[in-house]
Scaffold this active site. Structure first.
Site, PDB file in Angstrom:
ATOM      1  N   HIS A 198       3.556  54.866 -55.295  1.00  0.00           N
ATOM      2  CA  HIS A 198       2.580  55.299 -56.303  1.00  0.00           C
ATOM      3  C   HIS A 198       3.236  56.314 -57.242  1.00  0.00           C
ATOM      4  O   HIS A 198       3.933  57.226 -56.792  1.00  0.00           O
ATOM      5  CB  HIS A 198       1.362  55.935 -55.618  1.00  0.00           C
ATOM      6  CG  HIS A 198       0.286  56.372 -56.567  1.00  0.00           C
ATOM      7  ND1 HIS A 198      -0.259  55.529 -57.517  1.00  0.00           N
ATOM      8  CD2 HIS A 198      -0.343  57.574 -56.725  1.00  0.00           C
ATOM      9  CE1 HIS A 198      -1.186  56.180 -58.208  1.00  0.00           C
ATOM     10  NE2 HIS A 198      -1.235  57.425 -57.752  1.00  0.00           N
ATOM     11  N   ASP A 232      -2.959  62.102 -61.864  1.00  0.00           N
ATOM     12  CA  ASP A 232      -2.917  60.983 -60.928  1.00  0.00           C
ATOM     13  C   ASP A 232      -3.985  59.984 -61.343  1.00  0.00           C
ATOM     14  O   ASP A 232      -5.181  60.303 -61.360  1.00  0.00           O
ATOM     15  CB  ASP A 232      -3.178  61.480 -59.506  1.00  0.00           C
ATOM     16  CG  ASP A 232      -2.973  60.387 -58.456  1.00  0.00           C
ATOM     17  OD1 ASP A 232      -3.036  59.197 -58.824  1.00  0.00           O
ATOM     18  OD2 ASP A 232      -2.769  60.725 -57.286  1.00  0.00           O
ATOM     19  N   CYS A 242       0.118  52.205 -62.004  1.00  0.00           N
ATOM     20  CA  CYS A 242       0.233  53.663 -61.932  1.00  0.00           C
ATOM     21  C   CYS A 242       1.413  54.196 -62.745  1.00  0.00           C
ATOM     22  O   CYS A 242       1.319  55.262 -63.372  1.00  0.00           O
ATOM     23  CB  CYS A 242       0.355  54.110 -60.484  1.00  0.00           C
ATOM     24  SG  CYS A 242       1.673  53.262 -59.559  1.00  0.00           S
TER      25      CYS A 242
END
Length: 391
Positions: free
Chosen positions: A278, A295, A349
């Protein structure tokens, strides 16, 4: 060339700029800098008394003839012209801020209009005429100063306008063809090269929708951010892994910044590969004295925030001869905010983290969404192919 000249700080700055235009390294020839100063068109924008201006120009004329082989740095040249006797002192924060502001003005591609020489009083016949002449001269100077200030105000307003985010503009047909060709290149073909690294066909293929971005793409793009914004510094994607490892280890990354002072930057951008599954982003804002976490899955990033604050404190002590970080308790840790763009799948991401950094380098809050991601993937590869960021 006897005696000191009392000139405004702005005139000293102009003398330093004249030295910079002839600079070929850390030092430059005195007579070349003096020649440049005599030809500099902005003397007339400064409110310098006529007598002082003539003495200043006379000193410059002398330096063009007698200092044919002597070299000097910026401060030595200013002192040589004004013949100051006080010791040299380091440039102040104001000087650096003024240079930064001038750099932004230059980025507007604004060309100064030619400025006519300042009007001089007519020949004086009597004391009464002398007073009238001086008053007319002062009035014209005041009007010139007012026009100059109005132009500066217009420039400041232009600088304050929101930046136009070109990365959201549609690609042309030719650009789209180049992106498709790069994504279809053979795995070992070099599609881009720079910053001591290569982007291969197998890396470019990761730009396709549904693919996870790899370190080569992330690091190349963050280098483009650094190339475009000289007040921003970017760590590479291995920095946080090396800093934390099994535990916090500043010594492991102490030499990563041996050629740069992070405290002279506006922001430090740190891409983070979380567990090799991630991508997130950490930003150190040196002006606001805060550390922010971005995030696209909404995690707070508490561990990374505290580790980065510890790193900033250790880096300050290392770079500033043991001096502790000023106002360390006042530094603010900001976890992911509700308005941080969110991904709607498990593979985008890296694009979210990259363009959060892109927007922050522009001085903007990220406002793109999942609907923009496929387009931003192509924009990212196009910038890499051109080795030029589309801001």
């Amino acid at each position: 060339m006897e005696g000191d000249l009392r000139v405004p700080t702005s005139v000293e700055w102009l003398l330093g700029e004249c030295w910079k235009t002839r600079q070929s390294g850390a030092r430059a020839l005195v007579h070349l800098a003096a020649t440049e100063a005599l030809e500099y068109p902005l003397w007339h924008t400064e409110d310098v008394p006529g007598v002082v201006l003539e003495r200043l120009k006379e000193r410059l004329r002398v330096l063009t003839r007698v200092e044919l082989s002597r070299q000097c740095d910026r401060d030595e040249f200013v002192a040589l012209v004004t013949k100051k006797t006080e010791p040299r002192r380091p440039r102040s924060a104001f000087d650096r801020e003024f240079d930064e502001y001038k750099r932004k003005l230059d980025a507007l591609s604004f060309e100064l209009e030619s400025v006519a020489p300042p009007p001089t009083p007519p020949p004086v016949v009597s004391r009464r005429n002398e007073v009238r002449s001086i008053r007319r001269w002062e009035l014209k100077q005041k009007e010139r100063g007012k026009r100059h200030e109005e132009r500066l105000q217009r420039l400041r307003r232009d600088l304050a306008k929101p930046a136009r985010v070109k990365c959201l503009e549609p690609l042309t047909d030719a650009q789209a063809r180049r992106v498709r060709a790069a994504m279809s290149a053979p795995p070992t073909a070099v599609v881009a090269e720079g910053f001591n690294q290569q982007v291969l066909g197998e890396h470019a293929e990761r730009i396709r929708d549904g693919e996870w971005l790899v370190d080569e793409l992330i690091n190349y793009y963050f280098n483009l951010l650094m190339q475009t914004f000289d007040d921003v510094y970017c760590m590479n994607s291995f920095f946080m892994t090396k800093l934390l490892g099994t535990s916090y280890n500043y010594q492991g990354v102490r030499r990563w910044t041996k050629r740069v002072d992070l405290f002279e930057k506006r922001a430090v951008l740190v891409p983070i590969n979380v567990g090799n599954m991630h991508w997130t982003l950490l930003v150190v804002d040196m002006l606001k004295k805060e550390i922010r976490y971005f995030d696209s899955m909404g995690a707070a990033g508490t561990t990374y925030l505290h580790a980065m604050r510890k790193y900033v404190e250790d880096e300050h002590e290392n770079k500033k001869d043991g001096a502790p970080l000023p106002d360390a308790p006042a530094w603010k840790l900001v976890p992911t905010t509700p308005n941080t763009p969110r991904q709607a799948n498990g593979y985008d991401c890296g694009v979210f983290a990259t363009f959060c950094a892109h927007y922050y380098a522009l001085g903007l809050e990220p406002d793109f969404s999942q609907a923009d991601i496929e387009h931003l993937r192509h924009r990212m590869l196009l910038s890499i192919l051109d080795a030029e960021l589309l801001v």
